[in-house]
Design an enzyme around this catalytic site. Structure first.
Site, PDB file in Angstrom:
ATOM      1  N   GLN A 250       0.819  -1.217   0.000  1.00 39.31           N
ATOM      2  CA  GLN A 250       0.000   0.000   0.000  1.00 39.31           C
ATOM      3  C   GLN A 250       0.849   1.261   0.000  1.00 39.31           C
ATOM      4  O   GLN A 250       0.458   2.287  -0.561  1.00 39.31           O
ATOM      5  CB  GLN A 250      -0.947  -0.004   1.200  1.00 39.31           C
ATOM      6  N   HIS A 253       1.525   3.332  -3.216  1.00 38.88           N
ATOM      7  CA  HIS A 253       0.564   4.249  -3.812  1.00 38.88           C
ATOM      8  C   HIS A 253       1.134   5.653  -3.953  1.00 38.88           C
ATOM      9  O   HIS A 253       0.851   6.350  -4.932  1.00 38.88           O
ATOM     10  CB  HIS A 253      -0.711   4.309  -2.972  1.00 38.88           C
ATOM     11  N   GLU A 318      -7.681   3.675   6.838  1.00 41.36           N
ATOM     12  CA  GLU A 318      -8.506   3.316   5.683  1.00 41.36           C
ATOM     13  C   GLU A 318      -8.591   1.799   5.521  1.00 41.36           C
ATOM     14  O   GLU A 318      -9.668   1.226   5.420  1.00 41.36           O
ATOM     15  CB  GLU A 318      -7.904   3.940   4.431  1.00 41.36           C
ATOM     16  N   HIS A 319      -7.445   1.148   5.458  1.00 41.01           N
ATOM     17  CA  HIS A 319      -7.384  -0.318   5.360  1.00 41.01           C
ATOM     18  C   HIS A 319      -6.844  -0.872   6.665  1.00 41.01           C
ATOM     19  O   HIS A 319      -5.820  -0.396   7.167  1.00 41.01           O
ATOM     20  CB  HIS A 319      -6.438  -0.761   4.239  1.00 41.01           C
ATOM     21  N   ASP A 352      -8.638  -4.203  -3.240  1.00 38.82           N
ATOM     22  CA  ASP A 352      -8.386  -3.124  -4.193  1.00 38.82           C
ATOM     23  C   ASP A 352      -8.756  -3.513  -5.611  1.00 38.82           C
ATOM     24  O   ASP A 352      -9.219  -2.685  -6.395  1.00 38.82           O
ATOM     25  CB  ASP A 352      -6.901  -2.742  -4.176  1.00 38.82           C
ATOM     26  N   HIS A 412     -46.555  28.800  10.768  1.00 37.43           N
ATOM     27  CA  HIS A 412     -46.666  27.340  10.858  1.00 37.43           C
ATOM     28  C   HIS A 412     -47.972  26.969  11.570  1.00 37.43           C
ATOM     29  O   HIS A 412     -48.681  26.043  11.159  1.00 37.43           O
ATOM     30  CB  HIS A 412     -45.478  26.760  11.653  1.00 37.43           C
TER      31      HIS A 412
END
Length: 425
Positions: A250, A253, A318-319, A352, A412
Site C-alpha cells: 500500500q 501508492h 482506511e485499510h 483493491d 406554521h
C-alpha cells in the site's frame, strides 16, 4: 504498555503540507470557474503534458483501446467487474422503499431514488488504476444512475487502453482523458464541453481530495478519499516478511501514504525494519514505497489485544489488515476503519482489485463517521407523507398547532389551524 518503535511525520508537519495543497487547489478552481475550458486545457497541459481538440474519447477511440488489449486482460477485467457487480447488486437488494400507516389515516414512506448524473474520477497518472472504474462507474450503474461519466488522466502521454476498457465495460456514458483538480472542477462546475454532474466519486491524491472537499455543496461527493492508508494488526502467528509485504503493497501508492504496523510481537517489531529493506529490494516501486515508509511508516508495540484495539480505533485507518489468532475478535469490536481484511489468507490488494468489495474508502480518520463507497451512496432516500381523512388531519393539526405556539411560529401554526377549522366536526 504501548511503545512507538518508529514514528512518521508529526501532525504539525502534515498540517503544513495540507495548507499548501489547499491554496493551490483553491486557485485552480477559481481560475476554471472564471475561464472555463481554456483554464482546463491550460492545467491539463501544465500538469499532464496533455492536450487535444476534445478531451472526450469517441466511440471509435474507446473501441480501439478495447481491441488493443489481449483477451486475457479483457477476461480479467470482466472477472473483477463480475465480482464487484454481484456484491453491489446484493447491497442494492438490502435497500427498499417503505410505506406504512403510522396512525389511522396517516401514511408515511420513503423512496430510494438514484442520483441522475455522476462523475467518476479514475486516478491513473502514476499507475493506471483501472480497478477504480469498477468501483465507481459500475457501482453507479448498478444503482440505476442515468448518466455516469468518467475522467482519467493520460498515462505515459496517451489514454491508458486498460483504463479506458475498464470504464467502457463498466458502462460509462462518457469518457474523458482528463486528470487532477481540473477534472474534478470541470465535472463539478461544468464547462462549455463538459456538462456538470450532481455528484463526484472516486479516490485520488491529496489535490483531488482537496478539490472534492472545496466543491462539496456545489456537488455531492462520496467521501474524502485521499492518500492511501494501511494498518496491519498482527501477533506472533505471522512473520515479519508477510507484514512487510502487506505494508509496502500500500505504501507504493504514493510518498505520503501512511503504513502502520500494530503488534504484540516483539520479534516482528525487531525484525520488521530489516524485512522492509529486503522486500523493497525486489519491488519496482521501491523509490515511492521507501519514501512513504521513511516519512509515514510506524511500528507500534503493544502488550495486549485490548491495547491494539484502542490504538487501531485511534488511528482509524482506511485499510485494516488483521493477522492474529482470532481476527473475529477485532471484527466484533472495531468501529473506526474503512475496511477490514481478516486473516492472513486475504489482503488489501484483493479488495483493491478483484474480490468484490469497494476500494474507495474513508481516509484521514473519516471512518469515524462514514463508510466507504457502495451502491447506497448513489441513491437518495426521499420521504413523503399522505393524510387520507379529515379526522386524521385534525388530530395531527391540533397537536401541531400547540407545538407551533410553543415555538412562536404563527405561520406554521396557521397552516395547522386552517385545516382544523375546516375539517373539525
Amino acid at each position: 504498555m504501548i511503545s512507538t518503535i518508529k514514528e512518521g511525520k508529526s501532525e504539525d508537519e502534515r498540517s503544513e503540507i495540507d495548507a499548501g495543497v489547499r491554496q493551490t487547489v483553491e486557485s485552480i478552481i477559481a481560475d476554471i470557474r472564471e475561464r472555463d475550458d481554456a483554464a482546463v486545457r491550460e492545467y491539463a497541459t501544465k500538469f499532464d503534458h496533455w492536450d487535444r481538440p476534445t478531451f472526450r474519447l469517441s466511440d471509435a477511440e474507446i473501441q480501439a483501446c478495447i481491441d488493443s488489449l489481449p483477451k486475457q486482460a479483457i477476461d480479467d477485467i470482466l472477472f473483477a467487474q463480475t465480482q464487484v457487480r454481484r456484491f453491489a447488486q446484493i447491497q442494492l437488494l438490502s435497500m427498499r422503499d417503505v410505506e406504512v400507516e403510522t396512525l389511522p389515516g396517516v401514511v408515511l414512506g420513503h423512496r430510494n431514488i438514484p442520483i441522475n448524473a455522476v462523475g467518476c474520477y479514475v486516478p491513473g497518472g502514476k499507475y493506471p488504476l483501472l480497478a477504480s472504474a469498477h468501483m465507481s462507474v459500475l457501482t453507479a450503474k448498478v444503482a440505476g444512475c442515468k448518466r455516469v461519466i468518467a475522467c482519467a488522466p493520460p498515462f505515459e502521454g496517451k489514454p491508458s487502453a486498460a483504463m479506458v476498457a475498464a470504464m467502457a465495460l463498466a458502462g460509462a456514458d462518457e469518457i474523458y482523458v482528463l486528470g487532477g483538480v481540473q477534472a474534478i472542477a470541470a465535472m463539478a462546475l461544468g464547462t462549455a464541453t463538459i456538462e456538470a454532474v450532481d455528484m463526484i466519486v472516486g479516490p485520488g491524491n491529496a489535490y483531488v481530495a482537496e478539490a472534492k472537499r472545496q466543491l462539496f455543496g456545489k456537488v455531492g461527493i462520496d467521501l474524502l478519499a485521499g492518500p492511501t492508508e494501511t494498518l496491519v494488526i498482527c501477533d506472533d502467528t505471522v512473520d515479519a516478511e508477510l507484514v512487510a509485504v502487506d505494508l509496502l503493497g500500500q505504501a507504493e501508492h504514493g510518498p505520503n501514504s501512511p503504513a502502520v504496523c500494530l503488534t504484540t510481537s516483539k520479534r516482528i517489531a525487531q525484525e520488521l525494519p530489516g524485512q522492509i529493506e529486503r522486500v523493497l529490494a525486489r519491488l519496482d516501486t521501491a523509490p515511492v514505497a521507501s519514501v512513504a515508509w521513511r516519512d509515514y511508516g510506524e511500528i507500534i508495540l503493544c502488550d495486549t489485544e485490548e491495547e491494539m484495539l484502542a490504538e487501531a480505533e485511534r488511528i482509524c485507518s482506511e485499510h485494516v489488515q488483521v493477522m492474529t489468532r482470532d481476527p473475529e475478535w477485532f471484527l466484533q469490536r472495531m468501529t473506526n476503519f474503512g475496511a477490514l481484511f481478516l486473516g492472513s489468507r486475504t489482503n488489501v490488494s484483493y479488495g483493491d482489485k478483484v474480490i468484490g468489495t469497494n476500494h474507495t474508502l474513508p481516509t484521514r480518520k473519516a471512518g469515524r463517521y462514514t463508510g466507504g463507497l457502495w451502491v447506497g451512496k448513489f441513491i437518495k432516500t426521499h420521504t413523503y407523507q399522505r393524510v387520507l381523512t379529515d379526522e386524521a388531519s385534525v388530530a395531527i393539526g391540533e397537536v401541531c398547532s400547540r407545538l407551533c405556539e410553543l415555538e412562536h411560529f404563527s405561520g406554521h401554526k396557521e397552516q395547522a389551524d386552517i385545516r382544523v377549522r375546516r375539517w373539525k366536526q
